[in-house]
Design a protein around this motif. Sequence first.
Motif, PDB file in Angstrom:
ATOM      1  N   ARG A  52     -30.428   5.484  23.845  1.00 24.25           N
ATOM      2  CA  ARG A  52     -29.827   5.727  22.533  1.00 24.25           C
ATOM      3  C   ARG A  52     -29.033   7.032  22.517  1.00 24.25           C
ATOM      4  O   ARG A  52     -28.469   7.411  21.498  1.00 24.25           O
ATOM      5  N   SER A  63     -31.193  10.580  15.357  1.00 28.64           N
ATOM      6  CA  SER A  63     -31.951  11.779  15.699  1.00 28.64           C
ATOM      7  C   SER A  63     -33.314  11.408  16.284  1.00 28.64           C
ATOM      8  O   SER A  63     -33.881  10.354  15.962  1.00 28.64           O
ATOM      9  N   CYS A  64     -33.831  12.294  17.139  1.00 29.92           N
ATOM     10  CA  CYS A  64     -35.153  12.079  17.726  1.00 29.92           C
ATOM     11  C   CYS A  64     -35.809  13.435  17.982  1.00 29.92           C
ATOM     12  O   CYS A  64     -35.129  14.431  18.240  1.00 29.92           O
ATOM     13  N   ASN A  65     -37.136  13.467  17.888  1.00 26.25           N
ATOM     14  CA  ASN A  65     -37.866  14.705  18.152  1.00 26.25           C
ATOM     15  C   ASN A  65     -38.300  14.812  19.616  1.00 26.25           C
ATOM     16  O   ASN A  65     -39.112  15.670  19.958  1.00 26.25           O
ATOM     17  N   ASP A 116     -30.687   0.701  13.385  1.00 24.98           N
ATOM     18  CA  ASP A 116     -30.816   2.104  13.778  1.00 24.98           C
ATOM     19  C   ASP A 116     -30.744   2.957  12.522  1.00 24.98           C
ATOM     20  O   ASP A 116     -29.651   3.206  12.011  1.00 24.98           O
ATOM     21  N   CYS A 134     -32.185   8.538  27.941  1.00 24.76           N
ATOM     22  CA  CYS A 134     -32.432   7.778  26.714  1.00 24.76           C
ATOM     23  C   CYS A 134     -31.265   6.824  26.455  1.00 24.76           C
ATOM     24  O   CYS A 134     -30.113   7.256  26.375  1.00 24.76           O
ATOM     25  N   CYS A 138     -30.139  10.092  22.740  1.00 23.82           N
ATOM     26  CA  CYS A 138     -30.766  11.183  21.989  1.00 23.82           C
ATOM     27  C   CYS A 138     -30.979  12.441  22.823  1.00 23.82           C
ATOM     28  O   CYS A 138     -31.211  13.516  22.260  1.00 23.82           O
ATOM     29  N   GLY A 172     -34.360   3.788  15.999  1.00 26.53           N
ATOM     30  CA  GLY A 172     -33.564   4.997  15.992  1.00 26.53           C
ATOM     31  C   GLY A 172     -32.973   5.168  17.386  1.00 26.53           C
ATOM     32  O   GLY A 172     -32.778   4.181  18.080  1.00 26.53           O
ATOM     33  N   GLY A 173     -32.863   6.396  17.797  1.00 24.98           N
ATOM     34  CA  GLY A 173     -33.609   7.559  17.450  1.00 24.98           C
ATOM     35  C   GLY A 173     -35.094   7.274  17.236  1.00 24.98           C
ATOM     36  O   GLY A 173     -35.628   6.280  17.672  1.00 24.98           O
ATOM     37  N   GLU A 174     -35.704   8.227  16.576  1.00 22.83           N
ATOM     38  CA  GLU A 174     -37.114   8.106  16.194  1.00 22.83           C
ATOM     39  C   GLU A 174     -37.166   7.797  14.700  1.00 22.83           C
ATOM     40  O   GLU A 174     -36.810   8.642  13.868  1.00 22.83           O
ATOM     41  N   SER A 215     -42.409   3.750  17.712  1.00 24.04           N
ATOM     42  CA  SER A 215     -42.412   5.189  17.446  1.00 24.04           C
ATOM     43  C   SER A 215     -43.099   5.932  18.584  1.00 24.04           C
ATOM     44  O   SER A 215     -43.989   5.396  19.260  1.00 24.04           O
ATOM     45  N   ASN A 216     -42.691   7.208  18.770  1.00 20.19           N
ATOM     46  CA  ASN A 216     -43.360   8.042  19.775  1.00 20.19           C
ATOM     47  C   ASN A 216     -44.645   8.665  19.233  1.00 20.19           C
ATOM     48  O   ASN A 216     -45.328   9.393  19.950  1.00 20.19           O
TER      49      ASN A 216
END
Length: 244
Positions: free
Chosen positions: A35, A25-27, A21, A33, A37, A72-74, A104-105
């Motif tokens: 995780r 953080s994630c956008n 990880d 989630c 986030c 992550g997160g992202e 990834s998103n």
Amino acid sequence: MKDFELTDEEMQMYLHKIEIDITESCNLACVSCVRGCNIFKSDVMISLDKIRKFVDESIELNYQWERIGIMGGEPTVHPQLPEIINILYEYHVFNPSCQFWTRSNCIIPYEFPDWIEYQKNPDHSHHHAFYVSPQDVGFPMNKRACHVLYDCGLMYSHHGYLPCCNSNVHIRAFNLIDGVQSLKNVNYESMMKLCHIYCRHCGMYMMDNFESGYLLSYPVDYISETWQNALIKYNSINCRKTRV
């Protein structure tokens, strides 16, 4: 809580797969989630020193990882992602048979090198409930093993080596102890000891696999009482930190 029991084959898979990880953080803020986030927000990023320690220990101990995930997160929000990949490349050279992968998103475009499997995951409609403590809903803690252990393996984060990929959010939410700090001390016994601490409130414990289980009987946005109380405390602490 019953001790987890893994077969020799499951234990081999468990101890040789790991997800790193690199950020909490994630956008996005996907409902439930795993995780944390969406509601247990954090901007913590793993340091290059931690990545360096992971690679150096793995090589020094001749540890034969089979799969290493960059997560992550992202992962693409980490400002030092190129440097992280460069350090991890040293282990790729050391052990070319190890499969590196990331997910990834795709909001932030990034060109991963071809030795890292890039799983593009822009659709998050498959999420199910997560913040459901088994003890809140009367689910017995007597399973032989949780499938997440042998399906996903270990986690490595700024907290150290952790028993599964959902560990970070439990540490944040319930202010739990950190993981094992050195790879030489990572073994089945040390990870199972942490499972007794981390797993007692995990909704994934109520899943048979990633597609079926008791947890699916709850709405995707359901949050049980123990998690609600943890969230109130988490927000209160972080609100006070913001005011300092």
